[in-house]
Enzyme design. Structure first.
Site, mmCIF file in Angstrom:
data_model
loop_
_atom_site.group_PDB
_atom_site.id
_atom_site.type_symbol
_atom_site.label_atom_id
_atom_site.label_comp_id
_atom_site.label_asym_id
_atom_site.label_seq_id
_atom_site.Cartn_x
_atom_site.Cartn_y
_atom_site.Cartn_z
ATOM 1 N N LYS A 159 -0.578 -7.075 0.289
ATOM 2 C CA LYS A 159 -1.992 -7.419 0.116
ATOM 3 C C LYS A 159 -2.254 -8.165 -1.189
ATOM 4 O O LYS A 159 -1.453 -8.129 -2.118
ATOM 5 C CB LYS A 159 -2.849 -6.152 0.229
ATOM 6 C CG LYS A 159 -2.993 -5.745 1.707
ATOM 7 C CD LYS A 159 -4.036 -4.697 1.959
ATOM 8 C CE LYS A 159 -4.158 -4.493 3.480
ATOM 9 N NZ LYS A 159 -4.970 -3.324 3.828
ATOM 10 N N ARG A 208 1.342 1.574 6.941
ATOM 11 C CA ARG A 208 1.308 0.355 7.768
ATOM 12 C C ARG A 208 1.930 -0.801 6.975
ATOM 13 O O ARG A 208 1.398 -1.167 5.922
ATOM 14 C CB ARG A 208 -0.150 0.060 8.125
ATOM 15 C CG ARG A 208 -0.358 -1.140 9.037
ATOM 16 C CD ARG A 208 -1.857 -1.356 9.261
ATOM 17 N NE ARG A 208 -2.121 -2.507 10.111
ATOM 18 C CZ ARG A 208 -2.145 -3.757 9.669
ATOM 19 N NH1 ARG A 208 -1.940 -4.022 8.408
ATOM 20 N NH2 ARG A 208 -2.385 -4.751 10.513
HETATM 21 C C1 8Y7 Z 1 -5.296 -2.579 7.413
HETATM 22 C C2 8Y7 Z 1 -5.484 -2.516 8.789
HETATM 23 C C3 8Y7 Z 1 -5.255 -4.586 8.168
HETATM 24 C C4 8Y7 Z 1 -5.319 -1.366 6.683
HETATM 25 C C5 8Y7 Z 1 -5.675 -0.226 8.775
HETATM 26 C C6 8Y7 Z 1 -3.513 -6.714 6.247
HETATM 27 C C7 8Y7 Z 1 -5.629 -4.171 10.635
HETATM 28 C C8 8Y7 Z 1 -4.886 -6.875 6.684
HETATM 29 N N1 8Y7 Z 1 -5.147 -3.877 7.044
HETATM 30 N N2 8Y7 Z 1 -5.672 -1.360 9.472
HETATM 31 N N3 8Y7 Z 1 -5.458 -3.787 9.254
HETATM 32 N N4 8Y7 Z 1 -5.512 -0.213 7.410
HETATM 33 N N5 8Y7 Z 1 -5.869 0.952 9.399
HETATM 34 O O1 8Y7 Z 1 -3.288 -7.090 5.071
HETATM 35 O O2 8Y7 Z 1 -5.200 -1.312 5.464
HETATM 36 O O3 8Y7 Z 1 -2.616 -6.281 6.963
HETATM 37 S S1 8Y7 Z 1 -5.208 -6.320 8.323
#
Ligand code: 8Y7
Length: 294
Positions: free
Chosen positions: A234, A268
């Site tokens: 990020k 994630r």
């Molecule tokens: C997150 C996310 C993204 C996160 C959850 C990226 C879809 C942006 N970030 N879902 N999604 N938590 N639960 O940098 O931090 O991957 S998208």
């Protein structure tokens, strides 16, 4: 505790890794590698997405998160139908061919219901079911739901994020959403879903807000639900380290370790094998050097 994701159950007594699979044409990191364009090409691109997911599962991912709407600031709006067309064929292919829970990253009621029908095992909603129709639709699937905190909306959320007390504010918001889900399930005559909470790193947060939330994860544990975190590559890492997305792996691993130590149950990430090493080491150190076999 066990998370019951359709036909699969995931034991969250040790941290698990969720691999990111973007099917958007404009993802900030993988640049839409798996984007299903149209017509004859889409079969090939689905196969490519399945291969990428299989590699993540082989490396140890318990979840594969499939998303068709970029939440990157300034990303184009996607219609429900467009999103469904992108995501659902991939969800269907993965659910039948991949040994992991298929998580669907969506805020759209139609996509939630159809993804469930095609075998998805988890709903991951960065808008915590705030979009029209999402609350009832998500509950009706009977799947576990990840509720993420976001301040504002993706287009403007980084303009001037402000909180009284970021950990307290995020915790209060999530507690209110939990209560609403439980009440709505009861009104619908449904069993309340299993919920997972996410502070939403980078979603309407300055670097200091993100750092406070990372340090404050233990306070979010007080809500007594599993925690999911997304920190992988990020922009916070871009600012703190002065590095482009392609050079943020070491920083992502460091943040994954801190999050897991502070109680995160699901991490994630874009880089599954490397993050698995971090989690495996953390578990071994916690166990005092004795292999757990898991
Ligand atoms: C997150 C996310 C993204 C996160 C959850 C990226 C879809 C942006 N970030 N879902 N999604 N938590 N639960 O940098 O931090 O991957 S998208």
């Amino acid at each position: 505790m066990l998370l019951h994701c359709g036909s699969r159950s995931i034991d969250l007594s040790s941290p698990k890794v969720m691999g990111v699979l973007n099917v958007t044409p404009d993802s900030f990191f993988d640049g839409g590698k798996h984007y299903a364009a149209s017509g004859g090409e889409s079969r090939l691109l689905i196969d490519h997405a399945v291969k990428a997911a299989e590699a993540m599962v082989l490396a140890g991912a318990a979840f594969i998160d499939v998303g068709g709407e970029s939440t990157r600031p300034g990303a184009a709006d996607v219609s429900a139908q467009q999103e469904a067309d992108r995501v659902l064929p991939v969800v269907e292919a993965l659910a039948s061919r991949v040994d992991a829970v298929v998580s669907v990253d969506t805020s759209t009621a139609l996509v939630m219901v159809e993804a469930c029908r095609l075998g998805a095992g988890l709903l991951n909603d960065v808008r915590a079911l705030e979009r029209e129709g999402a609350l009832a639709a998500a509950i009706t699937t009977g799947l576990p739901i990840c509720l993420m905190h976001m301040q504002g909306n993706p287009a403007t959320m980084q303009d001037n994020p402000a909180y009284i007390d970021v950990v307290g504010d995020v915790s209060q918001y999530l507690a209110a959403r939990i209560a609403l889900v439980v009440d709505t399930a009861s009104e619908l005559g449904m069993v309340p879903p299993q919920l997972v909470l996410d502070p939403g790193f980078g979603f309407g947060k300055t670097d200091n807000h993100n750092i406070a939330l990372l340090n404050g994860l233990t306070e979010l544990s007080a809500l007594r639900l599993p925690l999911l975190v997304g920190l992988s590559r990020k922009s916070m890492l871009g600012r703190l380290l002065g590095r482009p997305p392609s050079e943020r792996l070491a920083g992502s691993l460091a943040l994954a370790l801190i999050a897991a130590q502070n109680g995160a149950n699901i991490i994630r990430v874009h880089d599954v094998p490397e993050t698995m090493d971090v989690i495996t080491l953390l578990q071994q150190v916690k166990n005092g050097g004795h292999h757990s076999g898991a």
